[in-house]
Scaffold this active site. Structure first.
Site, PDB file in Angstrom:
ATOM      1  N   GLU B 167       0.818  -1.212   0.000  1.00  0.00           N
ATOM      2  CA  GLU B 167       0.000   0.000   0.000  1.00  0.00           C
ATOM      3  C   GLU B 167       0.861   1.277   0.000  1.00  0.00           C
ATOM      4  O   GLU B 167       0.573   2.237   0.717  1.00  0.00           O
ATOM      5  CB  GLU B 167      -0.971  -0.043   1.174  1.00  0.00           C
ATOM      6  CG  GLU B 167      -1.940  -1.229   1.038  1.00  0.00           C
ATOM      7  CD  GLU B 167      -3.113  -1.193   2.000  1.00  0.00           C
ATOM      8  OE1 GLU B 167      -2.958  -0.650   3.112  1.00  0.00           O
ATOM      9  OE2 GLU B 167      -4.180  -1.701   1.632  1.00  0.00           O
ATOM     10  N   HIS B 408     -19.079  -8.576   3.980  1.00  0.00           N
ATOM     11  CA  HIS B 408     -17.728  -8.126   4.313  1.00  0.00           C
ATOM     12  C   HIS B 408     -17.121  -9.030   5.375  1.00  0.00           C
ATOM     13  O   HIS B 408     -17.717  -9.230   6.426  1.00  0.00           O
ATOM     14  CB  HIS B 408     -17.761  -6.675   4.826  1.00  0.00           C
ATOM     15  CG  HIS B 408     -16.393  -6.128   5.103  1.00  0.00           C
ATOM     16  ND1 HIS B 408     -16.059  -5.466   6.243  1.00  0.00           N
ATOM     17  CD2 HIS B 408     -15.258  -6.177   4.363  1.00  0.00           C
ATOM     18  CE1 HIS B 408     -14.784  -5.116   6.206  1.00  0.00           C
ATOM     19  NE2 HIS B 408     -14.279  -5.532   5.075  1.00  0.00           N
ATOM     20  N   HIS B 409     -15.963  -9.585   5.069  1.00  0.00           N
ATOM     21  CA  HIS B 409     -15.209 -10.419   6.007  1.00  0.00           C
ATOM     22  C   HIS B 409     -13.847  -9.801   6.254  1.00  0.00           C
ATOM     23  O   HIS B 409     -12.865 -10.180   5.617  1.00  0.00           O
ATOM     24  CB  HIS B 409     -15.008 -11.836   5.453  1.00  0.00           C
ATOM     25  CG  HIS B 409     -16.243 -12.675   5.420  1.00  0.00           C
ATOM     26  ND1 HIS B 409     -16.300 -13.870   4.740  1.00  0.00           N
ATOM     27  CD2 HIS B 409     -17.457 -12.517   5.978  1.00  0.00           C
ATOM     28  CE1 HIS B 409     -17.503 -14.407   4.888  1.00  0.00           C
ATOM     29  NE2 HIS B 409     -18.230 -13.593   5.628  1.00  0.00           N
ATOM     30  N   GLU B 410     -13.780  -8.856   7.154  1.00  0.00           N
ATOM     31  CA  GLU B 410     -12.459  -8.413   7.597  1.00  0.00           C
ATOM     32  C   GLU B 410     -11.931  -9.499   8.530  1.00  0.00           C
ATOM     33  O   GLU B 410     -12.628  -9.916   9.458  1.00  0.00           O
ATOM     34  CB  GLU B 410     -12.554  -7.073   8.327  1.00  0.00           C
ATOM     35  CG  GLU B 410     -11.247  -6.617   8.970  1.00  0.00           C
ATOM     36  CD  GLU B 410     -10.098  -6.520   7.969  1.00  0.00           C
ATOM     37  OE1 GLU B 410     -10.262  -5.884   6.918  1.00  0.00           O
ATOM     38  OE2 GLU B 410      -9.026  -7.116   8.231  1.00  0.00           O
ATOM     39  N   HIS B 478      -9.120  -7.664  -0.146  1.00  0.00           N
ATOM     40  CA  HIS B 478      -8.323  -6.484   0.221  1.00  0.00           C
ATOM     41  C   HIS B 478      -7.148  -6.898   1.095  1.00  0.00           C
ATOM     42  O   HIS B 478      -7.266  -7.820   1.897  1.00  0.00           O
ATOM     43  CB  HIS B 478      -9.212  -5.447   0.919  1.00  0.00           C
ATOM     44  CG  HIS B 478     -10.013  -4.643  -0.058  1.00  0.00           C
ATOM     45  ND1 HIS B 478     -10.022  -3.277  -0.076  1.00  0.00           N
ATOM     46  CD2 HIS B 478     -10.796  -5.038  -1.100  1.00  0.00           C
ATOM     47  CE1 HIS B 478     -10.797  -2.854  -1.059  1.00  0.00           C
ATOM     48  NE2 HIS B 478     -11.289  -3.904  -1.690  1.00  0.00           N
ATOM     49  N   GLU B 497      -7.624  -5.521  -3.852  1.00  0.00           N
ATOM     50  CA  GLU B 497      -7.057  -4.211  -3.576  1.00  0.00           C
ATOM     51  C   GLU B 497      -5.560  -4.361  -3.861  1.00  0.00           C
ATOM     52  O   GLU B 497      -5.120  -4.124  -4.958  1.00  0.00           O
ATOM     53  CB  GLU B 497      -7.354  -3.796  -2.141  1.00  0.00           C
ATOM     54  CG  GLU B 497      -6.895  -2.373  -1.844  1.00  0.00           C
ATOM     55  CD  GLU B 497      -7.118  -2.013  -0.383  1.00  0.00           C
ATOM     56  OE1 GLU B 497      -7.541  -0.885  -0.146  1.00  0.00           O
ATOM     57  OE2 GLU B 497      -6.844  -2.845   0.509  1.00  0.00           O
ATOM     58  N   GLU B 503      -8.770   5.032  -0.557  1.00  0.00           N
ATOM     59  CA  GLU B 503      -9.009   5.291   0.865  1.00  0.00           C
ATOM     60  C   GLU B 503      -7.863   6.060   1.522  1.00  0.00           C
ATOM     61  O   GLU B 503      -8.084   6.795   2.474  1.00  0.00           O
ATOM     62  CB  GLU B 503      -9.245   3.970   1.599  1.00  0.00           C
ATOM     63  CG  GLU B 503      -8.000   3.079   1.671  1.00  0.00           C
ATOM     64  CD  GLU B 503      -8.311   1.638   2.079  1.00  0.00           C
ATOM     65  OE1 GLU B 503      -9.367   1.137   1.667  1.00  0.00           O
ATOM     66  OE2 GLU B 503      -7.499   1.025   2.789  1.00  0.00           O
TER      67      GLU B 503
END
Lengths: 709, 709
Positions: B167, B408-410, B478, B497, B503
């Protein structure tokens, strides 16, 4: 509120001298205090004499200011408890939990820790607790500084410290003589991580020159690594070595949390050590509400043939198999595969005919061709049978015979793989009539870098116990961390291996004759062991003239182990055909119970001998086992445990004439007598031998046919 | 047989000179040979000039004799392929796969390796293959020695080598000037593992002084760690640094097996780099048979509010939560929780009204109170909603509106936890109407010591793609390893991602205006990115006067990104209320397609500008995006891609007067004209700006109302 709190704090802090408590009967005494540097220390005395001299306590935190000194006392709580509880299964029907407690809350830079001591008549337990608090939520344990400073160069029964294996034979020497480097030479254990030459494992059994027995272990090992012990060989000071994770950290904790209990069991009588329930008492009660489905189990299985070489786990003799790319039907069978439908039926028949509850079948599932030594992640799927093993046919067959097949989940220590597949595997079990599983963890752990006895794996074993409980599955774990009494909390976790079992006799230098006289003082302090006794054909050249290995006991000692080696899960490990050759001796295995209302430790000395009598659960039947080391022994046993004024038939299984564990191990004599509570039995144990006795109430007919002893 | 084999071996070995192949059009040429020491080396030329000078090839094996020299040639195979295939979704309808292949089998002490080269007109791919063989079954890769020896001090677009994060913003300098140590200062990335100051990541984009564009990456990264590149800054030699596991090993392999392809894409035109399909061609065809359920998706979501600070993922403002011990209903809501039933309904309404397929909802499930930064294993369960989120009500509501909620699975990088719960989580999804999931891997990996880009995690990402496919679930990952074209093989894996997304503009120094002109030349070479464009309210002090962060583009550039940043999954990331403020500009987002029949890379220069036109799937509509870096730009676009002799309405979304990414980013002009294939559009892009154009066939009415361009 804050002000009042501070006042209380100062008050306690100023008046902090040594805090002392005595055990309920006053025999044990412990005291706690802070050193001038604010380090917590404790001492322990037995009958007024030091057992543990002033020893440090504490936990070091990573990336935190010091948390092992500079403490002030915030609060001191003392209390006591005396209650009786009933285990779901066990050695006795009721257990008394009687202790005095001291809980000291310490503070350092607004970070609090509680050290909680419980002093029983036969020992001390203490642990560290981290309450929920502002300044400490998540933290990493870098070290534990707990010490056990001993008073002399005690005689010690030990195995090398090892983060991955506990399958060593015990060595008996003075603390100053310990050389754990010997672990390097124990090549029959494939997966060894030896942290150092003066580091040993618990349960650590010691005996002082004055004849005091001291056992150091831990209780309720959950969410924390196992404890090893490093020995200062001149000061006789022991301190804690926690098993590290892949990157060298010891534990990841979140408040509120607590460490396992550190336990010191003490008595001037060896039998008291074996009778101690302190480790169980320090564990939490059962977390399983309905326990009807949990049943102590006696079983046979397709297992020993693989160890003696007459059968194989694998179906084909090929290497380099990929689980998802192999057409198992196209492989050429090696003709020695043990877990065939036909063979399993034979075992089911044998179990049904002889009153066994279960049949363990190992090698039923695909993947055994290259399962070991390759650090392979996708090694087993736990749901695919070999082409010659018909799950559905065998489910029906076992059901028709009233026998349960016991599932086998060897993980090859590929635990990530097992965790991914666990739920599916347990659903498969329930869909196919299985309600017990034997797990195995042979090899180097995956996640790579983790150890069998580190926090991550400790959590795994408990997770398996919890998850199997959800599925109403009983559990027997092989190659896990050593037990710490968690079978109280998870009573579906019937037994573990976690030590050098009988199997080592089949293909290694084996277990010396004293081995089984030490295990109850060490490994079994934490819980039942699936030792797999009952080998009748102890000379293994029977299978192959070139085979030099043998079981290092007499046949009769194998019988006695069903009593001396406590477990609610007992295997009759030998081949059915061997039991058929000795049906009279086999009768003892058929008769002996696996759950008990009472237990009498009659005599014991670690490394020398053990004699135990146990009363079968819900029956007026007793079973007695006596074993000795390599030396013969005459054991005089008063039967005063029997119902007064009632006659019993005692069937005595004794070593035969000139029996000897090595020269003549398989001779035995069986005789029955009428006995009562006044009888004194004279048992003669051969070198490396034993004696087994069954007691049943005498019938009128018995009075006609049998003599009084 | 053996004799014949040996003869052949000697024959080949003796006659081994350099083996040379040319690409189908002859532009590229590569040769392979063994050095006198038996080391495999290769060279690569473009138009007769060296691109890669003699460079070593090979894999080092742990605990094995040398496997990087001492080789003999056993066999040389050459072949060619020219085929056309249709992707399930993509930038174009058909892809041509046209290459010349050379496969060299080498032997060293009876251990064989095959090095396979595929030479395309726009690049080279090569990989190592280990056939099934007697002497090599299981092995550990300790190192890969692959070199890319360059011819000069090329201009390079790079981010620091890092085993855990990709990132970073890109830096553009000469090879000799690279200082990857700058990664230490990028504090907005929480999880960084920087292997060294001269180590960078792939895709690595370079440009020679002669104007040749060179891109180095990999294709089909499966069961192997990601490749980083270490630079010799005087020799301009690049070599491979594989991401290690917890104990420093690189890969655990079992024959037969193969490494990912190492790819070198080359052209003297930058647009050819973006148009290259070589990485896709080197991946395997779809392993999913029925792909009807896979649908490119345009979505909105409860997401940007959390980034700009107007909402939270967490329900309560408390720390130190234990998943299995928390009564969520008893927590005090913080009043800012984004994922409420009501708010989700509002997003569903907005999606339905504006033709979006899906609504992503983050923060719906319990555990967000202390999810990050604690290296916590039991962090989320993926099935328990917060008290203010009603799964069943929303399933019904979304269904009634014809919209899909995106799960969503963080994982918080607690991957052991996710793997244990994955199946249950996917079953929960299917039971509640979800058919797409966005996963997240923020933080340090558990198993601790593993890295995001190591073999174990690479296998995890693929396992998730396979498992979701079994459940007919589409996937958007991500914080995973950077893509390598695996979306061809697993077309349910729509996007990743794996780079610095939009973001970062919300809460860090952000992405410089050139960022989006570099990403297609780097990160996107491996596959689609869920960049989350569409931020209209680019100045973020709109939400809080003290907020200094902003999106570093004009509003119009955000529109253009839907075309320049290819993805079959495109978010309209801003708040619905912001779209409602600019409904005319929003029309472009509503119109733009997410799947394409054709793509024309019109102009491109990494770090400077990109203009791309794409034809919507199954429609006679085109969309064009043009973006520039911090410098304004006039872009002349010939519309010769339009159907000849047909008139279209071009709706041009242009930066407004005096637009500037920082000083005046939100002004825009929208005009429509009649155009045809002969039209040349003049687009004027502001500093940090862009242009977006939609083309639809003109109706008779359009001829009345609109002017010709």
């Amino acid at each position: 509120m804050k002000k009042i709190f501070l006042v209380a704090w100062v008050f306690v802090s100023l008046c902090m001298n040594a805090q002392t408590i005595n055990s309920p009967n006053g025999k044990l005494k412990m005291s706690f205090q802070l050193t001038p540097e604010g380090e917590p220390v404790y001492e322990l005395l037995f009958g007024g004499k030091y057992v543990i001299k002033k020893s440090k306590l504490g936990i070091e935190l990573k990336n935190h200011p010091s948390f092992i000194k500079g403490f002030s006392v915030v609060k001191i709580d003392s209390s006591s408890k005396d209650e009786t509880w009933e285990p779901i299964w066990g050695e006795v029907k009721q257990i008394r939990n009687n202790y005095k407690e001291l809980a000291v809350t310490l503070s350092n830079e607004n970070r609090n820790i509680i050290i909680r001591f419980r002093l029983f008549d036969d020992g001390l337990g203490f642990r560290y607790e981290f309450p929920r608090q502002e300044q400490l939520s998540y933290f990493i344990v870098s070290n534990e500084v707990t010490e056990f400073n001993l008073t002399g160069d005690h005689k010690t029964f030990w195995i090398p410290g090892d983060f991955d294996s506990n399958e060593y034979f015990y060595i008996n020497c003075k603390l100053s003589e310990i050389d754990a480097g010997i672990g390097k030479e124990v090549n029959e254990i494939s997966t060894r991580s030896l942290p150092g030459p003066t580091i040993v494992q618990t349960p650590l059994m010691m005996k002082t020159e004055e004849g005091l027995y001291i056992n150091i272990h831990e209780a309720a090992l959950v969410d924390y690594p196992a404890m090893n012990i490093v020995i200062n060989q001149s000061a006789f000071s022991l301190s804690t070595v926690l098993v590290p994770d892949a990157i060298g950290n010891k534990a990841y904790l979140q408040t509120p949390c607590k460490t396992p209990w550190r336990t010191i069991i003490i008595s001037d009588k060896a039998v008291d050590i074996l009778a101690s329930k302190t480790i169980l008492n320090l564990n939490e009660p059962s977390k399983i509400e309905n326990t009807d489905w949990i049943k102590p189990t006696k079983y046979v299985g397709i297992w020993w043939p693989m160890h003696v070489g007459t059968a194989t786990w694998n179906y084909a003799d090929v290497g380099n198999i990929k689980l998802d790319q192999t057409d198992w039907n196209s492989l050429k069978p090696n003709g020695k595969h043990g877990a065939t439908t036909e063979n399993t039926k034979r075992y089911i028949d044998f179990a049904a005919e002889n009153g066994f509850d279960g049949v363990l079948v190992e090698g039923w599932n695909v993947g055994w061709e290259d399962w070991s030594g390759n650090w392979k992640e996708e090694v087993f799927d736990f749901v695919t049978p070999y082409p010659d093993y018909d799950v559905k046919v065998l489910e029906e067959y076992a059901k028709s015979k009233g026998v349960k097949i016991i599932m086998h989940h060897e993980t090859s220590a590929s635990v990530t793989n097992y965790e991914r597949r666990m739920d599916e595997a347990y659903r498969f079990m329930k869909a196919n009539g299985y309600d017990a599983v034997k797990t195995g963890y042979v090899g180097w752990i995956i996640p790579r870098g983790e150890h069998h006895d580190g926090q991550w794996m400790v959590n795994h074993y408990v997770r398996v116990a919890k998850t199997t409980a959800q599925y109403k599955i009983m559990l027997d774990a092989h190659e896990p961390v050593r037990p710490t009494g968690l079978h109280r909390t998870y009573p579906n976790w019937l037994a573990c291996e976690a030590a050098r079992g009988n199997e080592f006799n089949a293909w290694s230098r084996g277990n010396p004759p004293e081995h089984e006289t030490i295990l109850p003082f060490t490994r079994l302090m934490g819980g039942p062991m699936d030792y797999t006794p009952g080998i009748f054909q102890v000379k293994l050249n029977y299978y192959d003239p070139n085979k030099t290995e043998c079981v290092h006991t007499t046949l009769v000692k194998q019988l006695a182990l069903y009593v001396t080696m406590y477990s609610p899960l007992q295997m009759a490990a030998d081949l059915p055909e061997n039991y058929e050759r000795f049906p009279d001796a086999f009768q003892f295995i058929k008769d002996v119970a696996v759950d008990w209302d009472d237990t009498k430790i009659i005599s014991a000395e670690p490394g020398d001998y053990i004699t135990i009598a146990r009363k079968a659960k819900g029956k007026d039947e007793w079973y007695l086992g006596a074993i000795t080391d390599e030396n013969s022994r005459d054991e005089k046993v008063s039967l005063n445990f029997l119902d007064k004024g009632k006659w019993y038939v005692a069937t005595i299984y004794a070593d035969g004439k000139d029996a000897h564990w090595d020269r003549n191990p398989m001779v035995y004599e069986i005789k029955s007598y009428l006995v009562n509570g006044n009888t004194v039995l004279w048992l003669s144990l051969a070198d490396g031998g034993g004696a087994a006795v069954g007691f049943k109430p005498a019938s009128e007919k018995d009075f006609e046919s049998l003599k009084k002893y």
